[in-house]
Scaffold this motif. Structure first.
Motif, mmCIF file in Angstrom:
data_model
loop_
_atom_site.group_PDB
_atom_site.id
_atom_site.type_symbol
_atom_site.label_atom_id
_atom_site.label_comp_id
_atom_site.label_asym_id
_atom_site.label_seq_id
_atom_site.Cartn_x
_atom_site.Cartn_y
_atom_site.Cartn_z
ATOM 1 N N SER A 6 0.837 -1.192 0.000
ATOM 2 C CA SER A 6 0.000 0.000 0.000
ATOM 3 C C SER A 6 0.873 1.243 0.000
ATOM 4 C CB SER A 6 -0.912 -0.003 1.228
ATOM 5 O OG SER A 6 -1.630 1.200 1.297
ATOM 6 N N ARG A 7 0.570 2.158 -0.931
ATOM 7 C CA ARG A 7 1.263 3.444 -0.953
ATOM 8 C C ARG A 7 0.436 4.503 -0.234
ATOM 9 N NH1 ARG A 7 5.172 4.467 -4.735
ATOM 10 N NH2 ARG A 7 4.328 6.531 -5.065
ATOM 11 N N GLY A 8 -0.882 4.369 -0.354
ATOM 12 C CA GLY A 8 -1.760 5.310 0.335
ATOM 13 C C GLY A 8 -1.770 6.685 -0.305
ATOM 14 N N SER A 19 -10.976 9.224 -0.443
ATOM 15 C CA SER A 19 -9.846 8.453 0.064
ATOM 16 C C SER A 19 -9.534 7.331 -0.928
ATOM 17 C CB SER A 19 -10.201 7.872 1.431
ATOM 18 O OG SER A 19 -9.175 7.033 1.899
ATOM 19 N N GLU A 21 -7.133 3.999 -2.122
ATOM 20 C CA GLU A 21 -6.163 2.964 -1.843
ATOM 21 C C GLU A 21 -5.291 2.811 -3.073
ATOM 22 O OE1 GLU A 21 -9.113 0.262 0.996
ATOM 23 O OE2 GLU A 21 -8.527 -0.447 -1.003
ATOM 24 N N ASP A 23 -2.037 0.701 -4.590
ATOM 25 C CA ASP A 23 -1.173 -0.469 -4.422
ATOM 26 C C ASP A 23 -0.319 -0.661 -5.667
ATOM 27 O OD1 ASP A 23 -2.351 -1.443 -1.868
ATOM 28 O OD2 ASP A 23 -4.125 -1.709 -3.116
ATOM 29 N N TYR A 39 -5.283 2.071 -8.408
ATOM 30 C CA TYR A 39 -5.949 3.139 -7.666
ATOM 31 C C TYR A 39 -7.432 2.796 -7.547
ATOM 32 C CZ TYR A 39 -1.903 5.905 -9.328
ATOM 33 O OH TYR A 39 -0.635 6.366 -9.628
ATOM 34 N N ARG A 40 -7.943 2.863 -6.333
ATOM 35 C CA ARG A 40 -9.373 2.621 -6.143
ATOM 36 C C ARG A 40 -9.854 3.371 -4.914
ATOM 37 N NH1 ARG A 40 -10.696 -2.885 -6.191
ATOM 38 N NH2 ARG A 40 -12.649 -2.303 -5.187
ATOM 39 N N ARG A 41 -11.144 3.683 -4.896
ATOM 40 C CA ARG A 41 -11.727 4.284 -3.703
ATOM 41 C C ARG A 41 -11.757 3.256 -2.580
ATOM 42 N NH1 ARG A 41 -17.066 7.650 -5.720
ATOM 43 N NH2 ARG A 41 -16.153 8.516 -7.629
ATOM 44 N N ALA A 42 -11.478 3.708 -1.386
ATOM 45 C CA ALA A 42 -11.453 2.810 -0.235
ATOM 46 C C ALA A 42 -12.847 2.265 0.045
ATOM 47 C CB ALA A 42 -10.928 3.551 0.992
#
Length: 280
Positions: A6-8, A19, A21, A23, A39-42
């Motif tokens: 996870s880069r966050g 927010s 996520e 990876d 990239y995706r929404r948490a």
């Protein structure tokens, strides 16, 4: 997926509205493993996929260069964005980047449960050489039949290795020159015969029917805007639903960061995401 971490999303990101996520993974490419960034929404479940391909004239560019556009689509659309670090020329000439794109699409389908994607709903976008790669992927998907690309968004794509449709650089205040374009094409397509291959030279292709709907963003201050608009006209003539827009204040490099162009592409994808649900 060999490794994922996870880069966050950093606190206070100037463009963050959701927010995210973020990876990374290494996947099998055409000649070597390649890096992808997701990239995706948490907290969101299975999502359609947008494969994004960075610019850099086939010889440069990176996942970091794709960051702004990739985040934009992930934040504003219900999609999982997979930014693809395809192989670069001259070490990896044609068809390496294109085949990497195809393998990334196959991976998005095969790893659907692991990465939380809806592998049957794939879309693609790209800037500069990445637009060329995304467009080539649409050709490959149509011809091989095992991958379906629902729609494409191309930002100042490189489409014509013969360079017969360039704008006059004496008139256009372009940040990319014909000489740079020539060097890029020669690095990626070192053999003259490759420069006429329909996957590499879509302007030369006599078979455009069956390609997915396309959004093509061009920049007035770009010697390449004529070839992209010519391609759009040929797509329309072949019955491919195509939207083309020229941005008066944009340049070749900056169009991938142009808020209006990204918002227009976002609306285009929204339309086709909805259609893919209703037709599926």
């Amino acid at each position: 997926m060999r490794t994922t971490h996870s880069r966050g999303l950093s606190a206070g990101s100037p463009w963050s509205t959701h927010s995210l996520e973020v990876d990374e993974a290494r996947i099998a490419g055409y000649e070597s493993n390649i890096q992808v960034r997701l990239y995706r929404r948490a907290g969101v479940g299975s999502l359609p996929v947008v494969l994004y391909f960075h610019g850099g004239g086939f010889v440069g560019g990176s996942l970091d260069d794709a960051e702004f556009a990739a985040r934009h689509f992930a934040e504003h659309l219900p999609v999982l964005v997979i930014s693809v670090g395809y192989s670069l020329a001259p070490a990896h000439p044609f068809p390496a980047a294109l085949e990497d794109a195809y393998r990334a699409a196959c991976w998005a389908m095969d790893a659907a449960k692991t990465i939380g994607s809806d592998g049957k709903r794939l879309f693609a976008a790209g800037h500069c050489a990445g637009g060329h790669v995304a467009n080539g992927l649409a050709f490959v998907a149509r011809d091989r039949g095992d991958v379906r690309i629902g729609a494409l968004a191309l930002f100042s794509p490189m489409l014509d290795p013969s360079m017969t449709c360039l704008a006059d650089e004496r008139v256009v205040d372009s940040d990319i020159s014909p000489r740079q374009c020539l060097a890029s094409y020669r690095a990626y397509l070192p053999m003259a015969s490759q420069r006429m291959h329909p996957y590499a030279a879509p302007l030369e292709s006599a078979r455009l029917a069956g390609l997915p709907p396309m959004f093509i963003a061009t920049a007035r201050n770009d010697v390449l805007h004529v070839e992209a608009e010519t391609y759009a006209a040929r797509l329309i003539g072949a019955g491919v639903p195509t939207q083309v827009m020229r941005y008066a204040n944009a340049t070749h490099e900056r169009i991938a960061y142009d808020t209006q162009a990204l918002q227009d592409a976002e609306r285009f994808f929204e339309c086709h995401l909805h259609r893919s649900v209703t037709s599926g």
